[in-house]
Design a protein around this motif. Structure first.
Motif, PDB file in Angstrom:
ATOM      1  N   GLN A  60       0.844  -1.202   0.000  1.00  0.00           N
ATOM      2  CA  GLN A  60       0.000   0.000   0.000  1.00  0.00           C
ATOM      3  C   GLN A  60       0.875   1.246   0.000  1.00  0.00           C
ATOM      4  N   LYS A  61       1.833   1.279   0.919  1.00  0.00           N
ATOM      5  CA  LYS A  61       2.710   2.438   1.027  1.00  0.00           C
ATOM      6  C   LYS A  61       3.831   2.303   0.015  1.00  0.00           C
ATOM      7  N   GLN A  62       3.874   3.216  -0.941  1.00  0.00           N
ATOM      8  CA  GLN A  62       4.866   3.086  -2.006  1.00  0.00           C
ATOM      9  C   GLN A  62       6.222   3.663  -1.621  1.00  0.00           C
ATOM     10  N   GLY A  63       6.266   4.402  -0.507  1.00  0.00           N
ATOM     11  CA  GLY A  63       7.551   4.928  -0.046  1.00  0.00           C
ATOM     12  C   GLY A  63       8.080   4.065   1.087  1.00  0.00           C
ATOM     13  N   ARG A  64       9.057   4.580   1.817  1.00  0.00           N
ATOM     14  CA  ARG A  64       9.600   3.851   2.950  1.00  0.00           C
ATOM     15  C   ARG A  64       8.632   3.949   4.132  1.00  0.00           C
ATOM     16  N   ALA A  65       8.415   2.842   4.848  1.00  0.00           N
ATOM     17  CA  ALA A  65       7.538   2.880   6.014  1.00  0.00           C
ATOM     18  C   ALA A  65       7.913   1.755   6.963  1.00  0.00           C
ATOM     19  N   PHE A  66       7.736   2.026   8.262  1.00  0.00           N
ATOM     20  CA  PHE A  66       8.062   1.015   9.263  1.00  0.00           C
ATOM     21  C   PHE A  66       6.906   0.042   9.420  1.00  0.00           C
ATOM     22  N   ILE A  67       6.751  -0.901   8.478  1.00  0.00           N
ATOM     23  CA  ILE A  67       5.701  -1.892   8.639  1.00  0.00           C
ATOM     24  C   ILE A  67       6.315  -3.256   8.901  1.00  0.00           C
ATOM     25  N   GLY A  68       5.567  -4.131   9.562  1.00  0.00           N
ATOM     26  CA  GLY A  68       6.072  -5.448   9.967  1.00  0.00           C
ATOM     27  C   GLY A  68       5.817  -5.610  11.451  1.00  0.00           C
ATOM     28  N   GLY A  69       5.816  -6.834  11.946  1.00  0.00           N
ATOM     29  CA  GLY A  69       5.409  -7.126  13.323  1.00  0.00           C
ATOM     30  C   GLY A  69       6.371  -6.648  14.404  1.00  0.00           C
ATOM     31  N   THR A  70       7.640  -7.039  14.327  1.00  0.00           N
ATOM     32  CA  THR A  70       8.610  -6.716  15.366  1.00  0.00           C
ATOM     33  C   THR A  70       9.489  -5.552  14.917  1.00  0.00           C
ATOM     34  N   TRP A  71      10.313  -5.033  15.829  1.00  0.00           N
ATOM     35  CA  TRP A  71      11.162  -3.909  15.438  1.00  0.00           C
ATOM     36  C   TRP A  71      12.137  -4.311  14.331  1.00  0.00           C
ATOM     37  N   LEU A  72      12.522  -5.608  14.324  1.00  0.00           N
ATOM     38  CA  LEU A  72      13.472  -6.097  13.336  1.00  0.00           C
ATOM     39  C   LEU A  72      12.850  -6.098  11.939  1.00  0.00           C
ATOM     40  N   THR A  73      11.657  -6.649  11.831  1.00  0.00           N
ATOM     41  CA  THR A  73      10.995  -6.662  10.525  1.00  0.00           C
ATOM     42  C   THR A  73      10.581  -5.241  10.130  1.00  0.00           C
ATOM     43  N   LYS A  74      10.282  -4.411  11.123  1.00  0.00           N
ATOM     44  CA  LYS A  74       9.940  -3.011  10.821  1.00  0.00           C
ATOM     45  C   LYS A  74      11.133  -2.284  10.207  1.00  0.00           C
ATOM     46  N   LEU A  94       4.726  -9.284   7.257  1.00  0.00           N
ATOM     47  CA  LEU A  94       3.743  -8.528   6.473  1.00  0.00           C
ATOM     48  C   LEU A  94       2.386  -9.226   6.512  1.00  0.00           C
ATOM     49  N   LYS A  95       1.341  -8.428   6.493  1.00  0.00           N
ATOM     50  CA  LYS A  95      -0.017  -8.968   6.523  1.00  0.00           C
ATOM     51  C   LYS A  95      -0.786  -8.521   5.282  1.00  0.00           C
ATOM     52  N   ARG A  96      -1.887  -9.221   5.045  1.00  0.00           N
ATOM     53  CA  ARG A  96      -2.732  -8.931   3.877  1.00  0.00           C
ATOM     54  C   ARG A  96      -3.056  -7.439   3.759  1.00  0.00           C
ATOM     55  N   GLU A  97      -3.323  -6.791   4.908  1.00  0.00           N
ATOM     56  CA  GLU A  97      -3.763  -5.389   4.855  1.00  0.00           C
ATOM     57  C   GLU A  97      -2.639  -4.425   4.480  1.00  0.00           C
ATOM     58  N   HIS A  98      -1.391  -4.921   4.443  1.00  0.00           N
ATOM     59  CA  HIS A  98      -0.292  -4.059   3.999  1.00  0.00           C
ATOM     60  C   HIS A  98      -0.253  -3.927   2.478  1.00  0.00           C
ATOM     61  N   PHE A  99      -1.026  -4.786   1.792  1.00  0.00           N
ATOM     62  CA  PHE A  99      -0.957  -4.808   0.324  1.00  0.00           C
ATOM     63  C   PHE A  99      -2.152  -4.111  -0.330  1.00  0.00           C
ATOM     64  N   ILE A 100      -1.978  -3.814  -1.601  1.00  0.00           N
ATOM     65  CA  ILE A 100      -3.056  -3.183  -2.369  1.00  0.00           C
ATOM     66  C   ILE A 100      -4.236  -4.161  -2.494  1.00  0.00           C
ATOM     67  N   PRO A 101      -5.462  -3.642  -2.631  1.00  0.00           N
ATOM     68  CA  PRO A 101      -6.648  -4.515  -2.674  1.00  0.00           C
ATOM     69  C   PRO A 101      -6.680  -5.438  -3.888  1.00  0.00           C
ATOM     70  N   GLU A 102      -5.911  -5.107  -4.937  1.00  0.00           N
ATOM     71  CA  GLU A 102      -5.923  -5.935  -6.144  1.00  0.00           C
ATOM     72  C   GLU A 102      -5.275  -7.309  -5.920  1.00  0.00           C
ATOM     73  N   VAL A 103      -4.572  -7.498  -4.801  1.00  0.00           N
ATOM     74  CA  VAL A 103      -3.975  -8.816  -4.532  1.00  0.00           C
ATOM     75  C   VAL A 103      -5.109  -9.817  -4.334  1.00  0.00           C
ATOM     76  N   LYS A 104      -5.138 -10.812  -5.197  1.00  0.00           N
ATOM     77  CA  LYS A 104      -6.258 -11.762  -5.259  1.00  0.00           C
ATOM     78  C   LYS A 104      -6.236 -12.736  -4.094  1.00  0.00           C
ATOM     79  N   ASP A 105      -5.010 -13.171  -3.728  1.00  0.00           N
ATOM     80  CA  ASP A 105      -4.928 -14.199  -2.705  1.00  0.00           C
ATOM     81  C   ASP A 105      -3.504 -14.295  -2.156  1.00  0.00           C
ATOM     82  N   VAL A 106      -3.423 -14.808  -0.933  1.00  0.00           N
ATOM     83  CA  VAL A 106      -2.124 -15.130  -0.322  1.00  0.00           C
ATOM     84  C   VAL A 106      -1.956 -16.637  -0.461  1.00  0.00           C
ATOM     85  N   ILE A 107      -0.903 -17.061  -1.181  1.00  0.00           N
ATOM     86  CA  ILE A 107      -0.764 -18.497  -1.473  1.00  0.00           C
ATOM     87  C   ILE A 107       0.653 -19.015  -1.209  1.00  0.00           C
TER      88      ILE A 107
END
Lengths: 157, 157, 157
Positions: free
Chosen positions: C48-62, C127-140
């Motif tokens: 969703q965020k096309q620039g740099r952003a602190f997303i992810g569960g833990t500080w390491l993944t962020k 990363l979680k589903r909600e971090h992605f654009i809505p056009e993503v059809k499925d997580v597989i």
């Protein structure tokens, strides 16, 4: 006809080798015949010595062998941070119950994935059959690989 | 139906181009129809000038063309050591009687491998048909390449 | 049977993602079913965020998420010049009437290209589903992707 997946495993990067073995084990687990053709940097994945070691015929290839390293010294293709990233990834994989690269390689062996080493790359890098893990089925050239990969899906990683 | 191998040659790295031409000549020598679609950095492999040269329309593309270089100035994708590695590889290849990259390209021409240049990448980089070697059969787009590659094996390198 | 092109979009490089979406839109425009399986660095393309952003569960993944960035902060795989090159390429594309990466992504959506996100890579990177654009059809996972890609052309980029 059973399904087939063949991969030219060219890269020696931690992340790309993880992709190779994730695809290989995923395919083998669902009944595919899987063939991995290790060449150039990818040969790191099937070396006996998983750390850095001076192997190869001449001092030049020995030096290169040292810098290339083995499975445990593979760098990440981006944001490697002087080798910290592969360690971070390994810890994240363990934490999230995702198989690590070494576990994936072991699974591939158990699932009967076929390992092949590229003859030409071995000649250039001064590597011999005895430098590789015993699971390597054969040392082959491009023509033989193309025959093995025939009529299946083939990827270059 | 005769067998077919098509490769999107995207990389301009010495080692990856060596993989492209090893696969291409190996396949062509065993009767495959082989199609190479050069795009982006891969265009370096089919430039007339094999060294660095200021080619391209504007000063910006000219600068880029200079940094990209040609077949003889391609870097190795890892452990390039400021351009020393490609020289080491060339010497190891000669010593071990493995064809060098330049010899592989010549073999590909002799074996009738089809060379195609990507129209879109040429537009971006300011390259024209006359900047390439005469063996380039045609300047094509993605749709045409997909038609040519249809029903064969296709790799992206 | 209609034609099919599937791509494992592993790379997060500006130039390689441009190749992914050029192939995808070119194939879709000529009637192919196109499936893109985004994994590892490639996930940058569908954030969703096309620039740099602190997303992810833990500080390491962020932290990792920040360094990886999104579609607009993707580096060029070679000659990146600290991020100047992607800007140069974008300007050259606009000047030469070649679609920019963002325009290609939009075209892919309009043309009905199927976007899939890799479950395992999402677990590793937090990363979680909600971090992605809505056009993503499925997580597989890999097994599902192989089934989707079956009987078509498959590339790893």
């Amino acid at each position: 006809m059973s399904k087939k997946l063949s991969i030219v495993a060219f890269s020696g990067d931690f992340d790309k080798l993880t992709a190779v073995f994730t695809l290989a084990t995923g395919a083998a687990a669902t009944g595919y015949e899987v063939n991995l053709f290790f060449t150039f940097w990818g040969l790191d994945a099937i070396k006996q010595k998983q750390g850095r070691a001076f192997i190869g015929g001449t001092w030049l290839t020995k030096m290169f062998g040292f810098f290339m390293g083995g499975l445990r010294s593979t760098p990440v293709s981006r944001l490697n941070f002087w080798g910290i990233s592969p360690r971070i990834f390994r810890s994240l994989m363990r934490k999230n119950n995702v198989a690590t690269l070494e576990e994936l390689v072991d699974s591939a062996k158990v699932l009967g994935v076929n390992f092949y080493a590229c003859e030409m790359a071995m000649n250039i890098l001064g590597l011999k059959r005895e430098h590789f893990i015993p699971e390597v089925k054969d040392v082959i050239g491009v023509a033989t690989f193309l025959k093995i990969a025939d009529d299946g899906q083939t990827l270059f990683i």
